[in-house]
Design a protein around this motif. Structure first.
Motif, PDB file in Angstrom:
ATOM      1  N   GLN A   1     -15.941  22.892 -42.645  1.00  0.00           N
ATOM      2  CA  GLN A   1     -16.192  22.123 -41.430  1.00  0.00           C
ATOM      3  C   GLN A   1     -15.048  21.146 -41.136  1.00  0.00           C
TER       4      GLN A   1
ATOM      5  N   THR B   1     -12.703  23.101 -39.174  1.00  0.00           N
ATOM      6  CA  THR B   1     -13.146  23.335 -37.799  1.00  0.00           C
ATOM      7  C   THR B   1     -12.882  22.114 -36.930  1.00  0.00           C
TER       8      THR B   1
ATOM      9  N   GLU C   1     -21.285  28.579 -40.702  1.00  0.00           N
ATOM     10  CA  GLU C   1     -20.634  28.392 -39.409  1.00  0.00           C
ATOM     11  C   GLU C   1     -20.580  29.743 -38.710  1.00  0.00           C
TER      12      GLU C   1
END
Length: 730
Positions: A128, A131, A692
């Motif tokens: 994450q 991201t 994800e």
């Protein structure tokens, strides 16, 4: 009260000098400590009391957030910080790290100019983190780094001072490697994090201390002393000597850009209008006297004021009573109140100049991503693209019939507050369908409807949203209008991967100048004539008009495209949304009398030709996949791996760190329902995991018939698979 009044004066005075403003976001992987960090920054700046910070999680105002201990909504706060004898205004947006709420991160990045990337010293960069960092760089938001939980490194992992430096150094190198990989041009322009320079701070948000090289020079506390304090577990002295808010806010002011510097670069990325125009120049220089250009990045409900739109003001000034245009709305909206944030509260003011993050009421027609302006016909900001698409649906019904009208209103509201949520009404069954990013996302929303909006609802078990696509080509197929006077000849083929990539990244759209679009498409491998004839881009599907000189086609085109969009929203095989389809109009015959080529004739003709052609072109289903990252002790690894493999999952990578194994895998969303409970029992509750979105993949051939029949039955359609002939009017 005196203190508050003084604060108000300081905030309003700084607001009008963009040199003294920093707009920043805090981004990180879930549980790496963003919210605790935000709280302590506020407390340090005297915006909330020190006792409350960290305990109370001030930013998570939502009960749900407090119960789950995660941030769901981005919260906006502002604080005043003194650096080198001058006061600065820092506007901060705390974003959620949980992937199900990734849409919020994207939106927050649009409002800010700099980002504090938080990583956990023990866990390091997580999927994450990558991201959110990618999202920031894509929006040209400059990063600095805060390495949190350094005390854990020392006390739990028992590393010595030298090992600690090596570990931190590795972390920093890794972040730089990510930045370079994501945006080499920015990296070469100096966007990298460097401890010696001062763009990295280390500390503990929980214990409220932080240190950086400039901070060491300022306080005289050395690295070794930090180590010794931690080893002695004396965090209090450390927090007194090196307060967190000072180290982090100093770094923000010194290294993150002012709105003026940032806009000169960022406006080019997020706005495709003419840079030489008056409004273009005004935005590049954050001119407060020019026309208004305001981008809405968040909408929330306030029990007293109604809908509050928060966003970034790029040019002009916001004042009460102003009449403004909202992109996509026909009539003007009147602004009722304008406010800035002071701490976490909204403070009403008379006037807000460019360069600030502002909160406005009265924008009835605004949604997240709207452009608000006083300039009629202003080119809107690039729409906000999300990294993931809604892949899980539940049907929502009101428990009591009398609540039905209220439910419709509430669902509209919820969709407005969270654009990653798609709400549709299934005409055939009368159910409201709510599609989101994952099981947790929908659970949270459903809970919120009951709690905040006071409507009792029942929801069906979650279902997967598939996509329809074609593997072959077919055509030309003739679509005839009911009166037989209009005929359209279409061929369909899979859209080139390069072009799909451009659409996915938001690099091409119908709004950009035709020449620029054509060049990009040709470069991505599209035929020159086709690139010239693009008539519509709908999600990831394209309609191309390659006909030559057909009479009346121009004035009929809008209806033809309506037929195309209807099929793309609900494909012929299973009425699921289509992706990656290219439809080409090769010929058409139109009735010369406009009466005979109205909507009732043209739309069905356009629609049926495409539906039949898709069924001839090997129409098939794609199913959504999620990446699943699992951290698990080595002795429990087998159980975790089995759990994924038993769900048609594949393991992409396995790495071990100490006694932990990190499994990176990918599995279909349809197989992941109930995963939370199963992985818990398979690993005695010792696995940490996150997911994800990983895009769509073809459904295995042996499952297609069964899945399609299931979907058709659920939607009240004939169970047999449709044939092309079903769509051709004989």
């Amino acid at each position: 009260m005196g203190r508050r009044k003084k604060m108000v004066e300081r905030v309003t005075a700084l607001m009008s000098n963009p040199e003294m403003i920093r707009n920043i976001g805090i981004v990180a992987h879930i549980d790496h400590g963003k919210t605790t960090l935000s709280d302590n920054l506020l407390a340090g700046a005297g915006m909330i009391s020190k006792e409350l910070a960290g305990r109370q999680l001030f930013m998570d105002s939502d009960e749900e957030e407090q119960a789950r201990g995660i941030t769901i909504d981005s919260a906006n706060v502002s604080m005043v910080h003194e650096y080198n004898g001058k006061e600065y205004l820092i506007n901060l947006i705390d974003t959620p790290g949980h992937v199900d709420f990734g849409g919020d991160v994207t939106r927050a990045m649009r409002a800010v100019d700099g980002a504090v990337v938080v990583i956990d010293a023990v866990e390091g960069t997580m999927p994450q983190t990558e991201t959110v960092l990618r999202q920031a760089l894509k929006e040209h938001v400059k990063p600095v780094l805060f390495i949190n939980k350094v005390d854990r490194l020392i006390n739990e992992l028992q590393v010595d001072a030298q090992e600690m430096q090596i570990r931190l150094g590795k972390l920093i190198d890794h972040v730089n490697k990510l930045i370079k990989g994501m945006n080499e041009e920015r990296y070469n322009a100096g966007w990298r994090v460097d401890a010696a320079e001062g763009t990295v701070a280390f500390g503990s948000a929980l214990y409220n201390w932080a240190i950086s090289v400039p901070m060491m020079q300022k306080t005289g506390v050395s690295f070794q002393q930090v180590f010794d304090y931690c080893r002695a577990e004396d965090m209090k002295s450390l927090a007194e000597k090196c307060p967190l808010h000072e180290a982090v806010n100093d770094m923000v002011i010194r290294f993150l850009p002012t709105p003026i510097v940032a806009q000169a670069d960022r406006v080019n990325v997020i706005w495709h209008g003419d840079k030489e125009s008056k409004i273009g120049k005004a935005m590049l220089s954050a001119d407060a006297t020019a026309d208004l250009a305001f981008m809405v990045t968040d909408i929330s409900m306030d029990p007293h004021a109604g809908e509050v739109a928060t966003g970034r003001l790029f040019s002009g000034s916001l004042t009460r009573g102003m009449e403004v245009y909202v992109s996509g709305a026909s009539k003007k909206n009147r602004i009722q109140q304008v406010g800035v944030f002071m701490g976490p509260e909204r403070l009403e003011v008379e006037n807000i100049p460019a360069g600030n993050i502002a909160a406005v009421t009265g924008l009835r027609d605004a949604i997240v991503g709207s452009t608000v302006t006083t300039l009629d016909g202003m080119e809107a900001f690039e729409s906000i693209t999300h990294a993931s698409e809604p892949v899980v649906t539940v049907a929502v019904e009101a428990k009591h019939m009398k609540d039905l009208p209220k439910l419709v209103e509430v669902l509209r509201q919820v969709a407005k507050e969270d654009p990653t949520l798609k709400i549709t009404l299934n005409e055939e069954t009368g159910e409201h369908l709510m599609a989101g990013m994952g099981e947790l996302h929908l659970e949270v929303i459903a809970h919120r409807i009951e709690r905040d909006k006071g409507v009792e609802i029942t929801t069906t078990p979650p279902l997967v949203v598939y996509r329809e696509t074609i593997r072959g080509t077919a055509g030309p197929v003739e679509g005839k209008s009911p009166n037989r006077h209009n005929r359209f000849y279409v061929t369909v083929e899979p859209l080139e991967e390069g072009v799909r990539e451009l659409i996915r990244n938001g690099e091409i759209s119908m709004r950009m100048p035709e020449v620029e679009r054509r060049e990009k498409l040709i470069a991505a491998g599209m035929d020159k004539d086709e690139a010239k004839g693009i008539a519509d881009i709908f999600e990831s599907n394209i309609y191309v008009d390659v006909t030559k000189g057909i009479q009346y086609l121009n004035e009929t085109m809008e209806l033809v495209l309506e037929g195309f969009q209807e099929v793309m929203k609900a494909g012929p095989l299973s009425r699921e949304p289509c992706m990656g389809v290219k439809v080409k109009l090769t010929d058409a015959k139109l009735h010369e009398d406009a009466v005979h080529r109205g909507p009732a004739q043209v739309i069905p003709a356009s629609r049926q030709g495409i539906q039949a052609a898709m069924l001839m072109a090997d129409d098939t289903l794609l199913e959504p996949h999620q990446k699943v990252f699992i951290q698990v002790p080595q002795d429990q690894m087998g159980g975790a791996a089995k759990e994924i493999q038993g769900r048609r999952g594949v393991i992409i990578n396995m790495t071990s760190e100490g006694d932990m194994t990190i499994i990176e895998s990918k599995a279909p969303v349809s197989e992941l329902f109930g995963f939370a409970g199963d992985i818990r029992s398979a690993t005695e509750g010792r696995a940490m995991w996150s997911t994800e979105f990983a895009g769509f993949d073809t459904l295995p051939a042996n499952m297609t018939t069964e899945v399609v029949s299931g979907i058709r039955e659920r939607k009240g359609l004939k169970k047999e698979l449709p044939q092309a002939s079903d769509y051709l009017s004989m």
